[in-house]
Design an enzyme around this catalytic site. Sequence first.
Site, PDB file in Angstrom:
ATOM      1  N   HIS A   1       0.836  -1.213   0.000  1.00  0.00           N
ATOM      2  CA  HIS A   1       0.000   0.000   0.000  1.00  0.00           C
ATOM      3  C   HIS A   1       0.863   1.252   0.000  1.00  0.00           C
ATOM      4  O   HIS A   1       1.968   1.269   0.543  1.00  0.00           O
ATOM      5  CB  HIS A   1      -0.993  -0.006   1.165  1.00  0.00           C
ATOM      6  CG  HIS A   1      -0.396   0.005   2.539  1.00  0.00           C
ATOM      7  ND1 HIS A   1      -0.011   1.153   3.179  1.00  0.00           N
ATOM      8  CD2 HIS A   1      -0.133  -1.007   3.399  1.00  0.00           C
ATOM      9  CE1 HIS A   1       0.455   0.860   4.393  1.00  0.00           C
ATOM     10  NE2 HIS A   1       0.403  -0.442   4.552  1.00  0.00           N
TER      11      HIS A   1
ATOM     12  N   ASP B   1       0.038   4.399   1.264  1.00  0.00           N
ATOM     13  CA  ASP B   1      -0.083   5.374   2.349  1.00  0.00           C
ATOM     14  C   ASP B   1       0.700   4.961   3.587  1.00  0.00           C
ATOM     15  O   ASP B   1       1.035   3.790   3.778  1.00  0.00           O
ATOM     16  CB  ASP B   1      -1.547   5.609   2.705  1.00  0.00           C
ATOM     17  CG  ASP B   1      -2.252   4.349   3.206  1.00  0.00           C
ATOM     18  OD1 ASP B   1      -2.079   3.285   2.585  1.00  0.00           O
ATOM     19  OD2 ASP B   1      -2.968   4.423   4.229  1.00  0.00           O
TER      20      ASP B   1
ATOM     21  N   ASP C   1       6.455   1.200   6.563  1.00  0.00           N
ATOM     22  CA  ASP C   1       5.135   0.592   6.400  1.00  0.00           C
ATOM     23  C   ASP C   1       4.285   1.572   5.599  1.00  0.00           C
ATOM     24  O   ASP C   1       3.762   2.527   6.159  1.00  0.00           O
ATOM     25  CB  ASP C   1       4.522   0.329   7.776  1.00  0.00           C
ATOM     26  CG  ASP C   1       3.098  -0.185   7.722  1.00  0.00           C
ATOM     27  OD1 ASP C   1       2.669  -0.637   6.651  1.00  0.00           O
ATOM     28  OD2 ASP C   1       2.407  -0.093   8.758  1.00  0.00           O
TER      29      ASP C   1
ATOM     30  N   GLU D   1      -4.889   2.381   3.105  1.00  0.00           N
ATOM     31  CA  GLU D   1      -4.904   1.123   3.860  1.00  0.00           C
ATOM     32  C   GLU D   1      -4.996   1.377   5.358  1.00  0.00           C
ATOM     33  O   GLU D   1      -5.721   0.688   6.079  1.00  0.00           O
ATOM     34  CB  GLU D   1      -3.647   0.312   3.533  1.00  0.00           C
ATOM     35  CG  GLU D   1      -3.633  -1.103   4.099  1.00  0.00           C
ATOM     36  CD  GLU D   1      -2.997  -1.214   5.479  1.00  0.00           C
ATOM     37  OE1 GLU D   1      -3.066  -2.298   6.075  1.00  0.00           O
ATOM     38  OE2 GLU D   1      -2.442  -0.207   5.972  1.00  0.00           O
ATOM     39  N   GLU D   2      -4.253   2.375   5.814  1.00  0.00           N
ATOM     40  CA  GLU D   2      -4.133   2.598   7.253  1.00  0.00           C
ATOM     41  C   GLU D   2      -5.418   3.112   7.886  1.00  0.00           C
ATOM     42  O   GLU D   2      -5.589   3.024   9.101  1.00  0.00           O
ATOM     43  CB  GLU D   2      -2.990   3.588   7.539  1.00  0.00           C
ATOM     44  CG  GLU D   2      -1.617   3.125   7.061  1.00  0.00           C
ATOM     45  CD  GLU D   2      -1.047   1.971   7.869  1.00  0.00           C
ATOM     46  OE1 GLU D   2      -1.747   1.473   8.770  1.00  0.00           O
ATOM     47  OE2 GLU D   2       0.089   1.568   7.605  1.00  0.00           O
TER      48      GLU D   2
ATOM     49  N   ASP E   1       3.586  -6.454   3.342  1.00  0.00           N
ATOM     50  CA  ASP E   1       3.202  -5.559   4.435  1.00  0.00           C
ATOM     51  C   ASP E   1       3.411  -6.238   5.787  1.00  0.00           C
ATOM     52  O   ASP E   1       2.590  -6.157   6.678  1.00  0.00           O
ATOM     53  CB  ASP E   1       1.729  -5.149   4.263  1.00  0.00           C
ATOM     54  CG  ASP E   1       1.335  -3.991   5.165  1.00  0.00           C
ATOM     55  OD1 ASP E   1       2.239  -3.351   5.728  1.00  0.00           O
ATOM     56  OD2 ASP E   1       0.128  -3.736   5.309  1.00  0.00           O
TER      57      ASP E   1
ATOM     58  N   HIS F   1       4.479   3.402  12.832  1.00  0.00           N
ATOM     59  CA  HIS F   1       3.428   4.367  13.176  1.00  0.00           C
ATOM     60  C   HIS F   1       3.865   5.316  14.291  1.00  0.00           C
ATOM     61  O   HIS F   1       3.032   5.972  14.901  1.00  0.00           O
ATOM     62  CB  HIS F   1       2.108   3.675  13.581  1.00  0.00           C
ATOM     63  CG  HIS F   1       1.505   2.829  12.521  1.00  0.00           C
ATOM     64  ND1 HIS F   1       0.293   2.190  12.677  1.00  0.00           N
ATOM     65  CD2 HIS F   1       1.926   2.508  11.274  1.00  0.00           C
ATOM     66  CE1 HIS F   1       0.005   1.505  11.582  1.00  0.00           C
ATOM     67  NE2 HIS F   1       0.991   1.692  10.722  1.00  0.00           N
TER      68      HIS F   1
END
Length: 481
Positions: free
Chosen positions: A76, A78, A115, A145-146, A169, A456
């Site tokens: 992904h 994002d 990520d 995705e997030e 991922d 994150h």
Amino acid sequence: MNVFEGLEPASVFRFFEEICNIPHGSGNEKQLSDYLKKFAEDRGIFCIQDKWNNIIMIKEATKGYEEEEPLILQGHMDMVAVCDPDRPVDMATWPIRLEREGDWIYAQGTSLGGDDGIAVAYIMGILDAEDIAHPRLEAILTVDEERGMNGAREIDLSMLKGRRMINLDNEEEGVLLASCAGGARVVCTLPLVKEKKSGILLSIQVYGLTGGHSGVEIQKWGGNAICILARVLDDMRQKTSLEIVSVEGGEADNAIPTDAEAYFWIPEEEIANAIEVIHDSSIELKEEFRKREKNLSIVLKEESADVISCVKRPYSDKIIDFLLAMPNGIQAMSKDVEGLVESSLNLGKVHLEGKELRVTFSLRSSVNTAKEAMYEKLQSICKLAGARAEISGDYPGWEYKENSPLRDKMIRIYEEMYGKEPKIQAIHAGLECGLFSDKLPGLDCISYGPDMYHIHTIKERISIYSVQSVWKYLLEILKQK
């Protein structure tokens, strides 16, 4: 000096650096999507960019691999874009400022976006090369995705021929993921009533917590800054006449909050009481979290203000009760897989704007009925408080397949390369594999990737050696028939 000077595979690190130069937080992927489209066009690679900015690229098999089954590579675009609250930057416009130290790549004061930027870089590196043997490759690069896998939910995959997929991922080399939890986002909205006050404006700041991905690191039982702030506010209202002005905390529903703050009004004569409360609460909470959150800080500050717009006392109490009543963290452990979280909630964000308080959760469970029960619990709490709960971004879990030729092949190649067996695991975090399994009946899928830590968060880092090792592994998977 270039951060990645001298590193191989040069193309992967170059593409990763270019990706980091393009802001691509969730909902802000258009520029990166356009960059990928141009990448494909410049190389004569078939490309579709849909109206959501998802990208599909297809490269036909190299000589001798025409009869091999197609392989899907997926990641992904994002990232969870967070920055150091003490040195905020506009991540909607600023590039990621990369740093390298020893084996580690990280970012200056922000999340790195490994990520899932490294997946995009791997796929670009493979598609860019002319000397890599491979079957027909079908690359899927999704958006958003997030925030609930919205890109994967909307994308049309009807033109794809492949029914084997490597999802890139995963954040732990040597682990083949074969199953994951389903999830959803829930926003709870509490209506408020305000009034004007003259008095003292104070702020409580909670910061210094570890945070982390709510699917990967929730089992560490770290602190949640929003929940801790609610407890401090509860202590404060016992000894002052506080009325809340604002509450703010968290960066994303699926990131465990590292910091939160509240501004509130009190009469001038209650300043001494407020100082006493912070002193006592700070001692108690630091003792409670001493082994899990060694850097927890709770600070009281006096702010300058004249007339203040406050949430009236009964509704300020309701805010505190609302936050205290909300479930958070692990709700159940798996009965089938030892050490695996079955169900959890993450109270990821709180925001007071105008006359509404918004509280955002990430729900995860490998059992659909358990996920539904968590949502029903939030609905019930909201109903009692006169609030409302709305669910979105609901995505299915990814069930383990007993028969997986792709998994068998990847295990065999791993053993040949490294002399040991890889781990086969399920994960509590959500992956897009479940949605793709619904769209592509019979899909045989495995998730894999290099070592990353503290995703994150502003402490996110990725191992250079592991990026290189996974690259060699991927090339061998492509090469072997």
